[in-house]
Design an enzyme around this catalytic site. Structure first.
Site, PDB file in Angstrom:
ATOM      1  N   GLU A 268       0.882  -1.161   0.000  1.00  0.00           N
ATOM      2  CA  GLU A 268       0.000   0.000   0.000  1.00  0.00           C
ATOM      3  C   GLU A 268       0.916   1.206   0.000  1.00  0.00           C
ATOM      4  O   GLU A 268       1.336   1.677   1.046  1.00  0.00           O
ATOM      5  CB  GLU A 268      -0.881  -0.083   1.250  1.00  0.00           C
ATOM      6  N   CYS A 302      -2.277   8.832   2.391  1.00  0.00           N
ATOM      7  CA  CYS A 302      -1.944   8.310   1.055  1.00  0.00           C
ATOM      8  C   CYS A 302      -3.088   8.627   0.106  1.00  0.00           C
ATOM      9  O   CYS A 302      -2.902   8.648  -1.100  1.00  0.00           O
ATOM     10  CB  CYS A 302      -1.619   6.837   1.099  1.00  0.00           C
TER      11      CYS A 302
HETATM   12  C1  UN1 Z   1      -3.550   5.943   4.473  1.00  0.00           C
HETATM   13  O1  UN1 Z   1      -3.445   7.142   4.273  1.00  0.00           O
HETATM   14  O2  UN1 Z   1      -2.526   5.203   4.532  1.00  0.00           O
HETATM   15  O3  UN1 Z   1      -9.295   6.433   3.015  1.00  0.00           O
HETATM   16  C2  UN1 Z   1      -4.844   5.250   4.732  1.00  0.00           C
HETATM   17  C3  UN1 Z   1      -8.696   7.049   3.909  1.00  0.00           C
HETATM   18  C4  UN1 Z   1      -8.474   6.340   5.218  1.00  0.00           C
HETATM   19  C5  UN1 Z   1      -7.271   5.490   5.156  1.00  0.00           C
HETATM   20  C6  UN1 Z   1      -6.035   6.152   4.646  1.00  0.00           C
HETATM   21  N1  UN1 Z   1      -9.639   5.541   5.517  1.00  0.00           N
HETATM   22  O4  UN1 Z   1      -8.310   8.199   3.780  1.00  0.00           O
END
Ligand code: UN1
Length: 509
Positions: A268, A302
């Site tokens: 990820e 992310c």
């Molecule tokens: C991340 O930034 O690694 O969809 C995960 C989202 C959150 C998860 C982010 N539920 O922004």
């Protein structure tokens, strides 16, 4: 800047965080792990919160061998029973939601509402996992041979290694850990060294639940540097699955090492998420979604919105509304309920943002708002008018920088939207059916997540989470992502009393 209203000492006490903590645990804490000491600092103030003794190679070895032993028993407990234990973890998280959320805020700087939201995400995935524990279904197939039965079963895999990042210090662990646990796996967690205390608090919660059932070694923790602890983990053949969240650069290395030993990885990695706004979109919705997507978590998700493609008719009004909104963002101590944006995680993150902005300016980007360092780890959220060809748009700068790009027609927007190495999340704002379906079609968004009239961040746990291209291709969390945590076995049972071969082959003396 506003002052802290939450009592830090009370918070640490409630979550059993000591001034000096062990960073290695298999249910019991290893009293004096040998991997050196790290300090957990509050990014809003620079103050020391607590210290952690890291795992050294011998501590790692001790934890992984206990986890391996624990797996041999855990896999034999019926999955619905494992689900009941995970339900208790979910209940403990409910009871500690406010404190754990505040510790997330204290340690990595996201605002309280988002810290609590992160713990809610853990609770949600625990609930999901409880239901899943009764739904680990395999298929049955019709055999081509008479008197034969074919079916598949899903068996526990072993130890799932989870390497998590600072920005979601506990939720991403839970996506992996809650699912892995009901699947019958043990979990070995290496959290980010930026956020060791939240990991310790969560490990303590798990320990209490597991201890009540006489269990140890199901949830395990090794806090330590990438080298040697991360390296030992990714090279370890006793850990058949590595789930890694972090940069594309490190993820590529993880993928190579794990593939080299024919292990499995779930990656990820970086995102570079875009929103396409059509002329017919509701500007009020766009504004709210973009603000949360680009400024939320100080641009350190992310899934953060980094590129905003505006159709020329709507571009002036949305751009103006955004500049106005950015002016009003309350920046300050994230422990204050009214703050909307806290600090970046550390000074290196600030430097990386400022370096990135230099490239933005050199390449002709026009800063419409922000662009500067305030103090400590605080920066201003930044809006940039950009041209789609600027090379910097292909980078993931992990900071609150939003590029605004104007476009003439949808094909052009999709071309530029997909023209980056990353492929995590994406969105379109429109009320037009054709634009919607085009964006969601094979020739539309090339990302793992594609939304309509919803921003790029803030996904629910029920769907599979992850993305394509440089994002690494992994899927975690909901849907059927659980299958990565189990091994599939295809079974054929012959009850015919004959020995017919498949494909009609005759093979007889
Ligand atoms: C991340 O930034 O690694 O969809 C995960 C989202 C959150 C998860 C982010 N539920 O922004």
């Amino acid at each position: 800047m506003a002052h802290v209203s939450y009592s830090v000492s009370e918070l640490l006490e409630n979550l059993h965080i000591e001034p000096v903590n062990s960073g290695a645990c298999y249910g019991d804490w290893i009293p004096n792990p040998s991997g050196g000491e790290i300090e957990s600092l509050n990014p809003a103030t620079g103050e020391l919160i607590a210290r952690v003794l890291c795992a050294g190679p011998a501590d790692y070895e001790c934890v992984v061998s206990r986890a391996r032993e624990a797996f041999l028993d855990w896999r034999m407990i019926p999955a619905p029973r494992r689900g009941e234990i995970v339900r208790e973890i979910g209940n403990e998280l409910r009871a500690h939601k406010a404190d754990l959320g505040a510790l997330v805020t204290l340690e990595m700087g996201k605002i309280l509402a988002e810290g609590r939201g992160e713990v809610q995400e853990m609770i949600d995935i625990a609930d999901f996992a409880v239901g899943l524990s009764r739904q680990l279904y395999g298929l049955t197939m019709h055999s081509e041979r008479p008197g034969h039965r074919m079916f598949e079963q899903w068996h526990p895999l072993g130890i799932a290694g989870v390497i998590s990042a600072f920005n979601f210090p506990v939720a991403v662990w839970s996506w992996n850990a809650m699912i892995a646990a009901v699947c019958g796996d043990c979990v070995l967690w290496k959290p980010s060294p930026e956020t060791p205390l939240t990991a310790i608090a969560v490990q303590k919660i798990c320990n209490r639940v597991m201890e009540a059932h006489g269990l140890k070694g199901i949830f395990n923790l090794v806090i330590g540097a990438n080298d040697p602890i991360g390296e030992m983990l990714i090279q370890d053949w006793r850990v058949p699955l590595i789930s890694f969240t972090g940069s594309t650069e490190v993820g590529r290395h993880v993928a190579e090492v794990v593939a080299g030993r024919l292990g499995r990885s779930i990656l990820e990695l970086g995102g570079n998420n875009g929103i396409i706004v059509m002329n017919d979109a509701d500007p009020g919705l766009v504004l709210r979604a973009v603000l949360f997507g680009a400024v939320g978590t100080a641009g350190q998700r992310c899934t953060t919105t980094r590129r905003l493609f505006l159709e020329s008719g709507i571009a002036p009004c949305v751009t103006e509304a955004l500049v106005n909104a950015y002016r009003q963002v309350r920046i300050g101590d994230p422990m204050e309920e009214t703050t909307l944006m806290g600090p970046l995680v550390n000074r290196r993150a600030v430097d990386r943002m400022l370096d990135g902005l230099q490239r933005v300016r050199e390449q002709g980007g026009e800063v419409l708002y922000g662009g500067e360092h305030m103090m400590g780890c605080f920066v201003r959220p930044t809006l940039v008018r950009a041209r789609p060809e600027m090379p910097v748009l292909k980078e993931e700068i992990f900071a609150p920088i939003l590029y605004v790009i104007e476009f003439g027609d949808l094909d052009e927007a999709i071309h530029w939207h997909n023209g980056v190495p990353q492929g995590l999340s994406s969105a379109m704002f429109t009320t037009n059916l054709i634009a919607t379906e085009t964006f969601l079609s094979h020739r539309g968004s090339d990302c793992g997540i594609a939304n309509i009239n919803i921003g790029t961040s803030g996904a629910e746990i029920g769907g599979a989470f992850g993305g394509e291209k440089d994002t690494g291709g992994g899927r975690e969390s909901g849907s059927d992502a659980w299958k990565a945590y189990m091994r599939r076995q295809t079974n054929t049972v012959n009850w015919s009393g004959q020995m017919p071969l498949a494909q009609g082959i005759e093979f007889q003396l």
